[in-house]
Write a protein that holds these residues in place. Structure first.
Motif, mmCIF file in Angstrom:
data_model
loop_
_atom_site.group_PDB
_atom_site.id
_atom_site.type_symbol
_atom_site.label_atom_id
_atom_site.label_comp_id
_atom_site.label_asym_id
_atom_site.label_seq_id
_atom_site.Cartn_x
_atom_site.Cartn_y
_atom_site.Cartn_z
ATOM 1 N N THR A 34 25.617 -23.571 40.266
ATOM 2 C CA THR A 34 25.017 -22.932 39.095
ATOM 3 C C THR A 34 25.082 -23.854 37.884
ATOM 4 O O THR A 34 24.182 -23.830 37.030
ATOM 5 C CB THR A 34 25.712 -21.595 38.792
ATOM 6 O OG1 THR A 34 25.618 -20.738 39.933
ATOM 7 C CG2 THR A 34 25.059 -20.891 37.617
ATOM 8 N N VAL A 35 26.136 -24.663 37.791
ATOM 9 C CA VAL A 35 26.220 -25.645 36.714
ATOM 10 C C VAL A 35 25.026 -26.592 36.783
ATOM 11 O O VAL A 35 24.350 -26.865 35.779
ATOM 12 C CB VAL A 35 27.546 -26.430 36.789
ATOM 13 C CG1 VAL A 35 27.520 -27.617 35.833
ATOM 14 C CG2 VAL A 35 28.718 -25.525 36.470
ATOM 15 N N GLY A 52 16.608 -18.028 38.632
ATOM 16 C CA GLY A 52 15.154 -18.156 38.537
ATOM 17 C C GLY A 52 14.682 -18.405 37.112
ATOM 18 O O GLY A 52 15.269 -19.204 36.374
ATOM 19 N N VAL A 53 13.623 -17.690 36.708
ATOM 20 C CA VAL A 53 13.040 -17.884 35.371
ATOM 21 C C VAL A 53 13.653 -16.946 34.342
ATOM 22 O O VAL A 53 13.236 -16.942 33.179
ATOM 23 C CB VAL A 53 11.512 -17.672 35.412
ATOM 24 C CG1 VAL A 53 10.849 -18.659 36.338
ATOM 25 C CG2 VAL A 53 11.167 -16.238 35.830
ATOM 26 N N ILE A 54 14.640 -16.163 34.746
ATOM 27 C CA ILE A 54 15.230 -15.184 33.833
ATOM 28 C C ILE A 54 15.912 -15.845 32.625
ATOM 29 O O ILE A 54 15.724 -15.393 31.488
ATOM 30 C CB ILE A 54 16.226 -14.275 34.583
ATOM 31 C CG1 ILE A 54 15.489 -13.456 35.654
ATOM 32 C CG2 ILE A 54 16.951 -13.356 33.624
ATOM 33 C CD1 ILE A 54 14.420 -12.540 35.095
ATOM 34 N N PRO A 55 16.722 -16.910 32.788
ATOM 35 C CA PRO A 55 17.401 -17.482 31.613
ATOM 36 C C PRO A 55 16.471 -17.916 30.489
ATOM 37 O O PRO A 55 16.709 -17.529 29.332
ATOM 38 C CB PRO A 55 18.175 -18.673 32.209
ATOM 39 C CG PRO A 55 18.433 -18.268 33.615
ATOM 40 C CD PRO A 55 17.213 -17.529 34.049
ATOM 41 N N PRO A 56 15.397 -18.705 30.743
ATOM 42 C CA PRO A 56 14.538 -19.070 29.607
ATOM 43 C C PRO A 56 13.799 -17.887 28.998
ATOM 44 O O PRO A 56 13.585 -17.852 27.784
ATOM 45 C CB PRO A 56 13.552 -20.085 30.214
ATOM 46 C CG PRO A 56 13.567 -19.841 31.675
ATOM 47 C CD PRO A 56 14.956 -19.376 31.976
ATOM 48 N N ILE A 57 13.416 -16.902 29.822
ATOM 49 C CA ILE A 57 12.729 -15.726 29.289
ATOM 50 C C ILE A 57 13.679 -14.917 28.416
ATOM 51 O O ILE A 57 13.334 -14.501 27.301
ATOM 52 C CB ILE A 57 12.165 -14.866 30.432
ATOM 53 C CG1 ILE A 57 11.046 -15.609 31.166
ATOM 54 C CG2 ILE A 57 11.636 -13.544 29.899
ATOM 55 C CD1 ILE A 57 10.481 -14.857 32.356
ATOM 56 N N LEU A 88 21.982 -20.317 25.156
ATOM 57 C CA LEU A 88 21.554 -19.053 25.761
ATOM 58 C C LEU A 88 21.093 -19.255 27.198
ATOM 59 O O LEU A 88 21.360 -18.414 28.062
ATOM 60 C CB LEU A 88 20.427 -18.431 24.927
ATOM 61 C CG LEU A 88 20.848 -17.827 23.581
ATOM 62 C CD1 LEU A 88 19.632 -17.404 22.778
ATOM 63 C CD2 LEU A 88 21.782 -16.644 23.789
ATOM 64 N N ILE A 89 20.415 -20.361 27.480
ATOM 65 C CA ILE A 89 19.985 -20.641 28.856
ATOM 66 C C ILE A 89 21.193 -20.817 29.763
ATOM 67 O O ILE A 89 21.241 -20.263 30.875
ATOM 68 C CB ILE A 89 19.080 -21.893 28.893
ATOM 69 C CG1 ILE A 89 17.704 -21.577 28.302
ATOM 70 C CG2 ILE A 89 18.912 -22.404 30.330
ATOM 71 C CD1 ILE A 89 16.794 -22.773 28.202
ATOM 72 N N LEU A 90 22.179 -21.584 29.305
ATOM 73 C CA LEU A 90 23.387 -21.791 30.114
ATOM 74 C C LEU A 90 24.123 -20.472 30.334
ATOM 75 O O LEU A 90 24.585 -20.183 31.449
ATOM 76 C CB LEU A 90 24.307 -22.801 29.421
ATOM 77 C CG LEU A 90 23.765 -24.231 29.263
ATOM 78 C CD1 LEU A 90 24.756 -25.091 28.493
ATOM 79 C CD2 LEU A 90 23.464 -24.852 30.623
ATOM 80 N N PHE A 91 24.218 -19.658 29.270
ATOM 81 C CA PHE A 91 24.921 -18.381 29.393
ATOM 82 C C PHE A 91 24.220 -17.462 30.387
ATOM 83 O O PHE A 91 24.863 -16.892 31.286
ATOM 84 C CB PHE A 91 25.017 -17.707 28.021
ATOM 85 C CG PHE A 91 25.478 -16.282 28.089
ATOM 86 C CD1 PHE A 91 26.811 -15.971 28.328
ATOM 87 C CD2 PHE A 91 24.581 -15.241 27.929
ATOM 88 C CE1 PHE A 91 27.241 -14.661 28.409
ATOM 89 C CE2 PHE A 91 25.000 -13.921 27.998
ATOM 90 C CZ PHE A 91 26.336 -13.630 28.238
ATOM 91 N N PHE A 92 22.907 -17.296 30.239
ATOM 92 C CA PHE A 92 22.187 -16.365 31.099
ATOM 93 C C PHE A 92 22.063 -16.880 32.541
ATOM 94 O O PHE A 92 21.904 -16.077 33.458
ATOM 95 C CB PHE A 92 20.805 -16.066 30.532
ATOM 96 C CG PHE A 92 20.826 -15.092 29.394
ATOM 97 C CD1 PHE A 92 21.299 -13.805 29.572
ATOM 98 C CD2 PHE A 92 20.403 -15.471 28.136
ATOM 99 C CE1 PHE A 92 21.341 -12.904 28.521
ATOM 100 C CE2 PHE A 92 20.432 -14.582 27.080
ATOM 101 C CZ PHE A 92 20.902 -13.300 27.274
ATOM 102 N N SER A 93 22.145 -18.184 32.735
ATOM 103 C CA SER A 93 22.151 -18.711 34.103
ATOM 104 C C SER A 93 23.380 -18.209 34.852
ATOM 105 O O SER A 93 23.286 -17.736 35.993
ATOM 106 C CB SER A 93 22.126 -20.245 34.087
ATOM 107 O OG SER A 93 20.922 -20.735 33.563
#
Length: 444
Positions: free
Chosen positions: A375-376, A275-280, A325-330
Motif C-alpha cells: 500500500t505504501v 483504486g481511484v477512491i483516494p484522488p476523488i 489526503l491521497i496517502l491517508f485515503f489510500s
C-alpha cells in the motif's frame, strides 16, 4: 500459476457477446443513463444570464472551479442543474466511512451485513442532502454577488429555486449511479465521473492546440505532453494490474472413501487496493471549502482571497494537502475494503495456510505486514500520477485536466468496466455450459 478464473478469462470467447442478451441490456441501460446525465449538464439554472456566466467563468476556469467543472462534466461552466455533480455524495460517503471507525454504533451496523449496509447508505443519503444544501446555497449567494451580473433577478426566490434545483440534481445523479450499479454494468458513481471527464477531454485538447496556434505553448511542449500522456497511461495500466500473490497451501483431506491430494493457490493482493477512491476523496475535500472561497474572493477580500490563492493549483500548500489526503485515503480505504483478520480466519476455516506461517493470528499479522508494504508503494504511485497536472501548470501553463488525476480515473474505470463486462460474459458462458450439460443428460 494462473487461477481457474484467469484461465477461463484467457479463453473467453468474445463471440458469445452477441448471444448475451442480458449483458447487452445492461450496456444499453448504462449508455442511456449516461446520456441522460450528459443532457442534464446542458440544462441551465433558471434566472441565469449565460453570457455573463461565460465571462465570469473564463476568469476562474484554471483554478479550483476548473477542477470542479471537470468532475461535473462541464456543468459548472454552464451552471446547469447538475452543477454540484456527485461530489456531495462522495463527501458524505467519506464522512460516514470515517464515522464507522470512530462511533461504535456505526461500526456495529457495518458488521450486521446487508441490513447494516442499507442503514449506513441511508445515513449517507441524508448527509448528502445536508452537504448539497450548504454548497448550493453558497453557489447561489456567490452568483448573486458576482460583479458580472450573472443573476437577472437576485433575491430570496432565486436562492430557493437554485438550492432546490441543484440539490435535486445531485440526488438524481446519486439515484442514477445506484441504478447503473444494480441494473447496468456496475460502478455507477465512477462511470458518471468518467463520463464527465471524457466529455471534457475534446475541449481540453482543442484548448491546448489553440494555445499552440497562438504561440503561448511551443510545438515541442505539446508533443512532449502527448508522449507524457501515453507514458502515464502505460504506467497506470501496469500499476493497476500489479499484484503481490501469497502462496496458499491446502493439505490432504479425506472425503468419504477418497483422499484428496493437497492443492495450492494464491491470495492476490493488489498494489493499489483503493483504486481511484483516494484522488476523488482528496479532491472532494479540497473542493468543499475552496468552492465558497472562490465565489466570494472577488468581492469580500481578506481571508477568503487568501484561501483562494493558497489553494490554487500549483501552489505548495495545495500540493502538500493533496498529497497528504491521497496517502491517508489510500491506507484508510484499503483498511475498509480488506480485513486481514477475516481473511486469515477464512483460510483457517477451510484448512488453508501460508507456508512457514502459523494459521490464525500470525497469518493475519503477516498479511497485514505485506498489505501495508504494498500500500505504501501504491499510495506513492497515486500521489506521483496525480501531482503531474500541478507540475504542468507550474511549468507550462497547460490546462490541468491533461494530468494524472483525470487519466488515472479514466484508465482505471475503463479497466474495471472491461472486467465487469468479462464477468458477465463468463457468467453467460457458464450458464450456457450448464444448460448444454442438462440437455445431454436428458437425452441419455
Amino acid at each position: 500459476m494462473a487461477s481457474a478464473a484467469e484461465q477461463l478469462a484467457a479463453n473467453l470467447n468474445w463471440g458469445a457477446f452477441a448471444k448475451a442478451e442480458e449483458l447487452k441490456k445492461r450496456i444499453w441501460f448504462t449508455l442511456g443513463a449516461l446520456l441522460v446525465y450528459r443532457f442534464g449538464t446542458y440544462l441551465p439554472l433558471p434566472g441565469i444570464d449565460p453570457e455573463a456566466l461565460s465571462r465570469a467563468f473564463s476568469n476562474a476556469q484554471t483554478g479550483i472551479i476548473g477542477l470542479f467543472n471537470m468532475f461535473s462534466g462541464g456543468a459548472v461552466g454552464r451552471m446547469a442543474i447538475f452543477a454540484l455533480g456527485i461530489m456531495p455524495y462522495i463527501s458524505a460517503s467519506i464522512i460516514v466511512q470515517l464515522l464507522t471507525t470512530v462511533l461504535p454504533a456505526f461500526e456495529a451496523l457495518k458488521k450486521e451485513g446487508e441490513s447494516g449496509r442499507k442503514q449506513l447508505n441511508q445515513y449517507t443519503r441524508y448527509l448528502t442532502v445536508i452537504l448539497a444544501v450548504f454548497q448550493a446555497y453558497a453557489i447561489a449567494v456567490g452568483l448573486e454577488g458576482s460583479q458580472n451580473s450573472i443573476v437577472g433577478d437576485p433575491g430570496v426566490f432565486f436562492r430557493i429555486s437554485a438550492v432546490l434545483t441543484l440539490v435535486g440534481g445531485t440526488m438524481f445523479l446519486m439515484w442514477l449511479g445506484e441504478q447503473i450499479t444494480s441494473r447496468g454494468i456496475g460502478n455507477g458513481i465512477s462511470l458518471i465521473i468518467f463520463a464527465g471527464i471524457v466529455a471534457e477531454l475534446p475541449r481540453a485538447i482543442a484548448g491546448t492546440l489553440e494555445l499552440g496556434r497562438q504561440g503561448a505553448i511551443s510545438t515541442p511542449v505539446i508533443l512532449g505532453i502527448i508522449v507524457l500522456a501515453v507514458i502515464v497511461i502505460a504506467f497506470i495500466v501496469f500499476m493497476e494490474r500489479a499484484q503481490r500473490r501469497l502462496l496458499i497451501q491446502y493439505p490432504k483431506r479425506q472425503v468419504g472413501n477418497q483422499i484428496m491430494q493437497g492443492q495450492s493457490s494464491h491470495l492476490p493482493l493488489k498494489l493499489n487496493t483503493a483504486g481511484v477512491i483516494p484522488p476523488i476523496f482528496a479532491s472532494s475535500l479540497l473542493l468543499l471549502p475552496a468552492t465558497v472561497a472562490n465565489f466570494q474572493a472577488g468581492q469580500a477580500g481578506g481571508w477568503l482571497t487568501t484561501v483562494t490563492a493558497i489553494l490554487g493549483h500549483g501552489q505548495p500548500l495545495y500540493m502538500l494537502l493533496y498529497t497528504a489526503l491521497i496517502l491517508f485515503f489510500s491506507f484508510f480505504y484499503t483498511a475498509i475494503v480488506f480485513n486481514p483478520t477475516d481473511t486469515a480466519d477464512n483460510l483457517k476455516k477451510h484448512g488453508g495456510f501460508i507456508p512457514g506461517i502459523r494459521p490464525g493470528e500470525r497469518t493475519a499479522e503477516y498479511i497485514d505486514y505485506v498489505l501495508t508494504r504494498i500500500t505504501v508503494v501504491g499510495a506513492i504511485y497515486i500521489a506521483i500520477v496525480c501531482l503531474l497536472p500541478e507540475f504542468l501548470i507550474s511549468w507550462t501553463g497547460v490546462p490541468f485536466y491533461f494530468g494524472g488525476t483525470s487519466l488515472l480515473i479514466v484508465v482505471s474505470v475503463t479497466m474495471d468496466t472491461v472486467s465487469q463486462i468479462q464477468g458477465h460474459l463468463l457468467a453467460h458462458q457458464y450458464e450456457g455450459m450448464i444448460k448444454r450439460a442438462k440437455l445431454k443428460g436428458g437425452r441419455r
